[in-house]
Design a protein around this motif. Structure first.
Motif, PDB file in Angstrom:
ATOM      1  N   SER A  49     -44.996 -39.741 -31.908  1.00 10.80           N
ATOM      2  CA  SER A  49     -44.697 -38.560 -31.088  1.00 10.80           C
ATOM      3  C   SER A  49     -45.478 -38.667 -29.789  1.00 10.80           C
ATOM      4  O   SER A  49     -46.241 -39.617 -29.598  1.00 10.80           O
ATOM      5  CB  SER A  49     -45.109 -37.289 -31.835  1.00 10.80           C
ATOM      6  OG  SER A  49     -44.505 -37.219 -33.092  1.00 10.80           O
ATOM      7  N   LEU A  50     -45.267 -37.703 -28.896  1.00 11.87           N
ATOM      8  CA  LEU A  50     -45.970 -37.652 -27.627  1.00 11.87           C
ATOM      9  C   LEU A  50     -46.952 -36.490 -27.682  1.00 11.87           C
ATOM     10  O   LEU A  50     -46.558 -35.322 -27.744  1.00 11.87           O
ATOM     11  CB  LEU A  50     -44.979 -37.456 -26.477  1.00 11.87           C
ATOM     12  CG  LEU A  50     -44.205 -38.693 -25.984  1.00 11.87           C
ATOM     13  CD1 LEU A  50     -43.352 -39.316 -27.068  1.00 11.87           C
ATOM     14  CD2 LEU A  50     -43.363 -38.324 -24.775  1.00 11.87           C
ATOM     15  N   ASP A  51     -48.227 -36.823 -27.644  1.00 12.84           N
ATOM     16  CA  ASP A  51     -49.261 -35.799 -27.819  1.00 12.84           C
ATOM     17  C   ASP A  51     -50.616 -36.352 -27.467  1.00 12.84           C
ATOM     18  O   ASP A  51     -51.028 -37.374 -28.035  1.00 12.84           O
ATOM     19  CB  ASP A  51     -49.257 -35.342 -29.283  1.00 12.84           C
ATOM     20  CG  ASP A  51     -50.288 -34.272 -29.580  1.00 12.84           C
ATOM     21  OD1 ASP A  51     -51.044 -34.428 -30.545  1.00 12.84           O
ATOM     22  OD2 ASP A  51     -50.324 -33.270 -28.819  1.00 12.84           O
TER      23      ASP A  51
ATOM     24  N   TRP B  93     -49.904 -33.834 -23.719  1.00 13.68           N
ATOM     25  CA  TRP B  93     -49.209 -33.982 -22.442  1.00 13.68           C
ATOM     26  C   TRP B  93     -50.152 -33.592 -21.305  1.00 13.68           C
ATOM     27  O   TRP B  93     -51.036 -32.752 -21.488  1.00 13.68           O
ATOM     28  CB  TRP B  93     -47.986 -33.073 -22.403  1.00 13.68           C
ATOM     29  CG  TRP B  93     -46.915 -33.446 -23.389  1.00 13.68           C
ATOM     30  CD1 TRP B  93     -47.053 -33.561 -24.742  1.00 13.68           C
ATOM     31  CD2 TRP B  93     -45.551 -33.724 -23.111  1.00 13.68           C
ATOM     32  NE1 TRP B  93     -45.855 -33.902 -25.322  1.00 13.68           N
ATOM     33  CE2 TRP B  93     -44.908 -34.005 -24.342  1.00 13.68           C
ATOM     34  CE3 TRP B  93     -44.778 -33.754 -21.936  1.00 13.68           C
ATOM     35  CZ2 TRP B  93     -43.552 -34.330 -24.442  1.00 13.68           C
ATOM     36  CZ3 TRP B  93     -43.433 -34.071 -22.023  1.00 13.68           C
ATOM     37  CH2 TRP B  93     -42.827 -34.351 -23.264  1.00 13.68           C
TER      38      TRP B  93
ATOM     39  N   ASP C   6     -48.966 -41.561 -26.381  1.00 11.06           N
ATOM     40  CA  ASP C   6     -48.330 -41.835 -27.663  1.00 11.06           C
ATOM     41  C   ASP C   6     -49.298 -41.446 -28.778  1.00 11.06           C
ATOM     42  O   ASP C   6     -50.516 -41.468 -28.606  1.00 11.06           O
ATOM     43  CB  ASP C   6     -47.982 -43.325 -27.752  1.00 11.06           C
ATOM     44  CG  ASP C   6     -46.839 -43.602 -28.698  1.00 11.06           C
ATOM     45  OD1 ASP C   6     -47.022 -43.408 -29.910  1.00 11.06           O
ATOM     46  OD2 ASP C   6     -45.765 -43.997 -28.219  1.00 11.06           O
TER      47      ASP C   6
END
Lengths: 123, 106
Positions: A109-111, A113, A99
């Motif tokens: 956001s998702l960062d 991965w 997260d």
């Protein structure tokens, strides 16, 4: 450098369980949530759930009807995703992602991965 | 459950502007993020909080979000921008992804 490194590819028979790990580097592991997302061949991204590493709070997608369990080991800087009762429809690349902020919020956001783990379900 | 809808494909000529849209009920009241995914690679974040670019993302990537539609705009599109693009938003405490848009640079 923030990095997530996942475990290697798995082949499982139908009905089995799979456990995928995600080891974190380059940041304070306990300060952020980790998400799990999967992608079947040629298909869209599908969110599975998240765990906040610090307080253990979790949320799962209803789409998995209790088949998924996300855990973490803070001493190993590692998050885990277990998926049970596998069928051929679970054949996919499974990703973990961090997260973007220390608190789980609706502007996150998702960062980054992880590199992804291919899980193949086949007899 | 909340849904995000994207067109399956968009084509653009090199140097032109590409617009990729993402629709959802009152999406403008939420924050949208965008991810780029090239074949065989993990997704990378290109836009967050509707219109912010992470470090290292070229200025040609921009975003907006209003009403029921969020838009990713790529100005001066380059061949290296050819990829799948996914929008993402939150439905309270769960994460939702759009179906993805394949950007082809002809």
């Amino acid at each position: 450098q923030v990095q997530l490194v996942q475990s290697g590819a798995e082949v499982k028979p139908p009905g089995a369980s799979v456990n995928v790990s995600c080891k974190a580097f380059g940041y304070t592991f306990s300060s952020y949530a980790v998400h799990w997302v999967r992608q079947a061949p040629g298909q869209r991204l599908e969110w599975m759930g998240w765990i906040h590493v610090g307080d253990g709070g979790k949320k799962y997608s209803e789409n998995f009807r209790g088949r998924v369990t996300i855990t973490r080991d803070t001493s190993a800087n590692t998050a885990y995703m277990e998926l049970n009762s596998l069928t051929s429809e679970d054949t996919a690349v499974y990703y973990c992602a961090r997260d973007s902020q220390r608190q789980v919020r609706s502007d996150n956001s998702l960062d980054p991965w992880g590199q992804g783990t291919l899980v193949t379900v086949s007899s | 459950s909340y849904e995000l809808t994207q067109s399956p494909s968009v084509s653009v000529s090199p140097g032109q502007t590409a617009s990729i849209t993402c629709s959802g009920d009152k999406l403008g009241n939420k924050y949208a993020s965008w991810y780029q995914q090239k074949p065989g690679q993990s997704p990378i974040l290109v836009i967050y909080q509707d219109n912010k670019r992470p470090s290292g993302i070229p200025e040609r990537f921009s975003g907006s979000n209003s009403g029921n539609t969020a838009t990713l705009t790529i100005s001066g599109t380059q061949a290296i921008d050819e990829a799948d693009y996914y929008c993402q938003a939150w439905d309270i405490t769960t994460v939702v992804f759009g179906g993805g848009t394949k950007l082809t640079v002809l």
